[in-house]
Write a protein that holds these residues in place. Structure first.
Motif, PDB file in Angstrom:
ATOM      1  N   PHE A   1       4.296  -2.895  -5.642  1.00 38.28           N
ATOM      2  CA  PHE A   1       2.888  -3.309  -5.656  1.00 38.28           C
ATOM      3  C   PHE A   1       2.467  -3.544  -7.111  1.00 38.28           C
TER       4      PHE A   1
ATOM      5  N   SER B   1       1.225   7.507   7.178  1.00 35.70           N
ATOM      6  CA  SER B   1       0.611   6.195   6.993  1.00 35.70           C
ATOM      7  C   SER B   1       1.625   5.083   6.803  1.00 35.70           C
TER       8      SER B   1
ATOM      9  N   SER C   1       0.819  -1.214   0.000  1.00 33.26           N
ATOM     10  CA  SER C   1       0.000   0.000   0.000  1.00 33.26           C
ATOM     11  C   SER C   1       0.856   1.269   0.000  1.00 33.26           C
TER      12      SER C   1
ATOM     13  N   TYR D   1      -0.437  -7.115   1.152  1.00 38.16           N
ATOM     14  CA  TYR D   1       0.566  -6.650   0.187  1.00 38.16           C
ATOM     15  C   TYR D   1       1.914  -6.369   0.847  1.00 38.16           C
ATOM     16  N   ALA D   2       2.058  -6.795   2.118  1.00 43.19           N
ATOM     17  CA  ALA D   2       3.227  -6.366   2.882  1.00 43.19           C
ATOM     18  C   ALA D   2       4.551  -6.759   2.228  1.00 43.19           C
ATOM     19  N   TYR D   3       4.537  -7.846   1.439  1.00 42.14           N
ATOM     20  CA  TYR D   3       5.802  -8.273   0.832  1.00 42.14           C
ATOM     21  C   TYR D   3       5.862  -7.958  -0.654  1.00 42.14           C
ATOM     22  N   ASP D   4       4.932  -7.128  -1.134  1.00 45.47           N
ATOM     23  CA  ASP D   4       4.903  -6.793  -2.558  1.00 45.47           C
ATOM     24  C   ASP D   4       5.777  -5.578  -2.844  1.00 45.47           C
TER      25      ASP D   4
ATOM     26  N   THR E   1      -6.619  -0.144  -0.548  1.00 42.84           N
ATOM     27  CA  THR E   1      -6.292  -0.389   0.850  1.00 42.84           C
ATOM     28  C   THR E   1      -5.458   0.728   1.475  1.00 42.84           C
TER      29      THR E   1
ATOM     30  N   ALA F   1       0.605   0.834   7.360  1.00 43.77           N
ATOM     31  CA  ALA F   1       0.123   0.002   6.262  1.00 43.77           C
ATOM     32  C   ALA F   1       1.009  -1.195   5.951  1.00 43.77           C
ATOM     33  N   SER F   2       2.244  -1.199   6.419  1.00 42.35           N
ATOM     34  CA  SER F   2       3.159  -2.229   5.937  1.00 42.35           C
ATOM     35  C   SER F   2       3.171  -3.476   6.825  1.00 42.35           C
TER      36      SER F   2
ATOM     37  N   LEU G   1      -6.257  -6.073  -7.222  1.00 41.94           N
ATOM     38  CA  LEU G   1      -6.882  -5.283  -6.160  1.00 41.94           C
ATOM     39  C   LEU G   1      -8.384  -5.523  -6.250  1.00 41.94           C
TER      40      LEU G   1
ATOM     41  N   SER H   1      -9.495  -6.942  -0.928  1.00 44.16           N
ATOM     42  CA  SER H   1      -8.091  -6.897  -0.521  1.00 44.16           C
ATOM     43  C   SER H   1      -7.903  -6.186   0.812  1.00 44.16           C
ATOM     44  N   LEU H   2      -6.919  -6.657   1.566  1.00 50.03           N
ATOM     45  CA  LEU H   2      -6.521  -5.987   2.803  1.00 50.03           C
ATOM     46  C   LEU H   2      -5.103  -5.453   2.630  1.00 50.03           C
ATOM     47  N   SER H   3      -4.845  -4.326   3.279  1.00 49.99           N
ATOM     48  CA  SER H   3      -3.536  -3.691   3.120  1.00 49.99           C
ATOM     49  C   SER H   3      -2.387  -4.644   3.450  1.00 49.99           C
TER      50      SER H   3
END
Lengths: 492, 230, 67
Positions: free
Chosen positions: B94, B31, A212, B88-91, A279, B35-36, B68, B83-85
């Motif tokens: 993105f 943010s 995000s 995507y933590a390892y993208d 998100t 988010a991460s 997404l 989708s939840l934030s």
């Protein structure tokens, strides 16, 4: 040395003029080609299976966007800067050996950078971030080119005779600063070859942001790249070329200054509208929506100011094709700066996002506003650079109508197609099941894809007419300096 | 004061910069920490999956496919949970995309099989009549770049603390450990072992032969990646 | 007071400040006529219209030094 009167030196402007034209043709030809690929997928194999990798839609799409944004448009920005900058600051580049050398080096490095970008994108080296696809070595080249442009701007300002900076120079400075900031922060990436102690591909890098956050930074960049490449410098052009060509003073210089600060402040907040219902935090999405609406004010401030500049001189629109281009450019600017905020309203965005309405909107702005402005600017510059009259007025008029028709084809088909697609995706039947499969929505778009391709092709034909007209201007009837005061002299 | 600023190019530029930087400072910085954080069940990509992700990026699949799912009934019906934030933590980067010329792929691993992808990537129209997606035949012969995927794994572990070789909590309360080789040979062996599992479900004899010889074509890597999208 | 609160107050404060600056700027633009250095803002349009090297600048940067 003979004692000639000092003149403006347009060498660098001329070089960038050619790169604008050539890269415009390259970028738009790819654009038309991939537009038809969507209508007729067999075109993906036009050079056979062996080369399919390089003629494939997905490989060419970033090439199209980057060639028109960083090739055509940025060349146009540089070309007009090296022309307008000297004139409004009342200083010739010939007065400084350093600036002259810097300008030439700037051009050469720019061309090398473009070449590297094209080759790497063809090979599939991409970071995947839209309008920032280049991998790190190309990024570094771009930063150097940009810094050289900055040195050129401030160098010229440093030796200026005119004490105040004309509004166009404000916009060029803002372009320089804005793109520098955005580009640097969005392209924060770590080359994996060095970070891992020498494994894998030296070109590869990994984004410093994840998920995000990466999206947030990317669309802060993506949206504002539109601001600082497709809006701010183009306003710089129109604030010079429209008054100059029409011989009319800007309707309200004060309004132009207010719009400047308004645009600078407001534009940067609106990036969140690319991420509605995603998100990223809600308040950023809402902020993006709200500021997109507010953005109408400064945008229309500039656009109306331009239209009113022609007050009392409307007959020029009928008599001069160049004024037609300028007028329609500012009209399309008003149009797309209204359309954009409408799409940024959450309920509209729910339908519009991910559909063809979005590329439709982009092309209203890029073809109608950016394209027409750069075309008009170079039409104005060419006779002054070559000291000859413009080759053909009737050719220019024909070009205007063909391209306008092309844009109308483009945006009407994308509107109808995009909204149809968005509505079909979200419709349910009476039992609450999805009413259409995804393939239904692909099939329904086929005619619109063809129309869009035709629209793009018409615009491209116009670009070839433009290139030919400017090429022939080099050998047209020579004219005196005194004929170049305002309206551009044109041959039949 | 204003007039003076307008005649002083340096201070003017500073002023412009402050005005344009303001929004970025306010909207981006706060943010970041929030988010991460990964959600439970989100794991880092294995070496082969990451190589497949690079194939996905190399061919700009994201130009036509989003990843997404928006929180609308029509989207969750079509593509699965929104989708939840943290998912995507390892993208990095993105891959949400901005245009759906084709359908969303956020959870494609839930409803497509290895064999489906294999046939589809070779000739989409044969499998989905009317599809405008071109075939990606070169993926069956081009080799996936495992070394670069490994280099990226090292980089993200060192710089961003991505938990390779560490237990990651899963939804059912168990843990899962994603392996990263300590040498490039280990990474290659790991990727090949995973590739063999994928190739076992495939029909194309050339691909199977290549994997048997220790080569990993791009198609195997990208299928491993797409199967991981859940 | 958490970060969101501070952000909120800072945001409102910054907006207030910017509104004052904006109106001060508008006031400045519209009141600045023929005073000390004698330039009306509208005259700056001439920078584009009279932009030959031989044209006189709207406000010569080196005026003060020449005198």
């Amino acid at each position: 040395m003979e004692n000639r009167p000092l003149e403006y030196d347009y060498t660098v402007a001329k070089w960038f003029m050619w790169s604008t034209i050539i890269l415009g043709i390259v970028g738009m030809t790819i654009g038309v080609f991939i537009a038809f690929e969507l209508a007729f997928p067999s075109l993906n194999l036009v050079l056979g299976d062996g080369l399919a990798e390089y003629t494939n839609f997905s490989r060419l799409r970033p090439l199209h966007t980057d060639a028109v944004a960083f090739g055509f448009t940025v060349s146009g920005i540089f070309a007009t800067w090296y022309y307008v900058g000297q004139r409004v600051l009342k200083v010739s580049m010939a007065e400084s050996k350093f600036l002259m050398t810097l300008g030439k080096a700037h051009f050469i490095l720019y061309i090398l950078g473009v070449t590297a970008a094209v080759i790497t994108l063809f090979m599939g080296y991409t970071s995947s971030k839209e309008y920032a696809e280049f991998e790190w070595p190309v990024d570094i080249a771009i930063v150097i080119v940009w810094v050289m442009w900055g040195m050129s701007i401030f160098g010229l300002i440093g030796i200026r005779r005119e004490k105040s900076l004309y509004i166009s120079v404000w916009y060029y400075i803002a372009t320089f600063l804005g793109v520098a900031m955005l580009y640097l922060f969005n392209n924060m990436e770590i080359p994996t070859y060095f970070a891992s102690g020498g494994h894998g591909d030296i070109m590869h890098s990994v984004s410093a942001y994840a998920g995000s956050n990466d999206a947030l930074v990317q669309w802060w960049y993506g949206h504002n790249a539109v601001a600082f490449v497709f809006t701010v410098p183009i306003i710089a052009m129109i604030y010079y070329f429209l008054p100059k060509e029409s011989g009319q003073a800007i309707y309200s210089y004060k309004l132009s200054l207010l719009s400047f600060w308004g645009l600078m402040f407001v534009y940067l907040w609106a990036g969140g509208h690319h991420l509605l219902f995603s998100t990223v935090p809600d308040w950023i999405q809402t902020m993006g929506s709200v500021f997109s609406i507010v953005l109408i004010l400064p945008s229309w401030g500039s656009a109306i100011n331009m239209l009113l500049t022609l007050k009392g001189e409307w007959q020029q629109v009928a008599s001069s094709p160049l004024i037609k281009f300028l007028l329609l450019a500012s009209t399309f600017y008003m149009f797309s700066t209204l359309e954009g905020p409408v799409q940024a309203v959450k309920s509209v965005n729910a339908i519009a996002h991910f559909t063809d309405w979005i590329p439709g909107h982009v092309h209203d702005g890029t073809l109608g506003w950016v394209g027409f402005m750069i075309i008009a600017s170079l039409f104005h510059m060419a006779p002054r650079i070559f000291k000859r009259e413009l080759y053909s007025k009737s050719l220019m008029t024909a070009q205007f109508w063909i391209q306008t028709l092309g844009i109308v084809f483009y945006f009407t088909s994308m509107w109808v197609g995009g909204i149809t697609q968005g509505m079909m995706w979200r419709s349910h039947d009476e039992y609450g099941n999805l009413a259409y499969s995804f393939m239904d929505t692909v099939a329904v778009l086929h005619p619109y894809m063809i129309l869009r391709g035709i629209g793009g092709a018409l615009f491209l034909i116009g670009v070839f007419m433009w290139a030919y007209n400017i090429y022939k201007t080099m050998s047209a009837r020579p004219i005196e300096e005194s004929e170049l005061q305002s309206a551009t002299p044109m041959g039949a | 004061m204003f007039h003076w600023l307008e005649k002083n190019p340096f201070l003017f530029s500073v002023g412009v910069f402050l005005v344009i930087a303001f929004a970025g400072v306010v909207t981006l910085i706060p943010s970041f920490a929030e988010a991460s954080r990964p959600v439970i069940g989100t794991t880092p990509y294995s070496t082969l999956e990451l190589a497949g992700r690079h194939v996905y990026i190399k061919n700009s699949c994201n130009a036509c496919h989003s990843q997404l799912v928006r929180p609308f009934k029509s989207e969750t019906d079509r593509y699965g949970d929104y989708s939840l934030s943290g998912e995507y933590a390892y993208d990095r980067p993105f891959l949400w995309g901005s245009k759906r010329t084709g359908p969303d792929l956020m959870r494609v691993g839930n409803y497509r099989t290895t064999e489906w992808h294999e046939n589809h990537m070779m000739d989409p129209e044969a499998l989905v009549p009317g599809s405008i997606m071109p075939g990606y035949k070169w993926m069956f012969t081009n080799l996936a770049d495992i070394d670069t995927a490994y280099a990226e794994q090292i980089t993200v572990t060192d710089f961003f603390g991505v938990p390779y070789n560490k237990p990651v909590p899963m939804k059912d309360g168990s843990t899962k450990t994603i392996f990263m080789g300590s040498t490039v040979d280990e990474a290659r062996a790991d990727a090949l072992a995973e590739a063999k599992l994928v190739a076992a479900d495939m029909k194309n004899q050339d691909v199977k032969d290549m994997v048997e010889k220790g080569q990993i074509p791009e198609i195997v890597a990208i299928i491993a990646y797409m199967n991981s999208l859940k | 007071m958490d970060i969101a609160n501070i952000q909120g107050y800072a945001y409102v404060g910054a907006m207030g400040f910017l509104i004052v600056v904006l109106y001060a700027y508008i006031y400045h633009l519209y009141t600045k006529r023929k005073n000390a250095d004698g330039t009306d803002y509208e005259e700056y349009s001439n920078m584009a219209l009279h932009d030959d090297l031989s044209d006189a600048p709207v406000a010569d940067r080196f005026d003060a030094k020449k005198k």
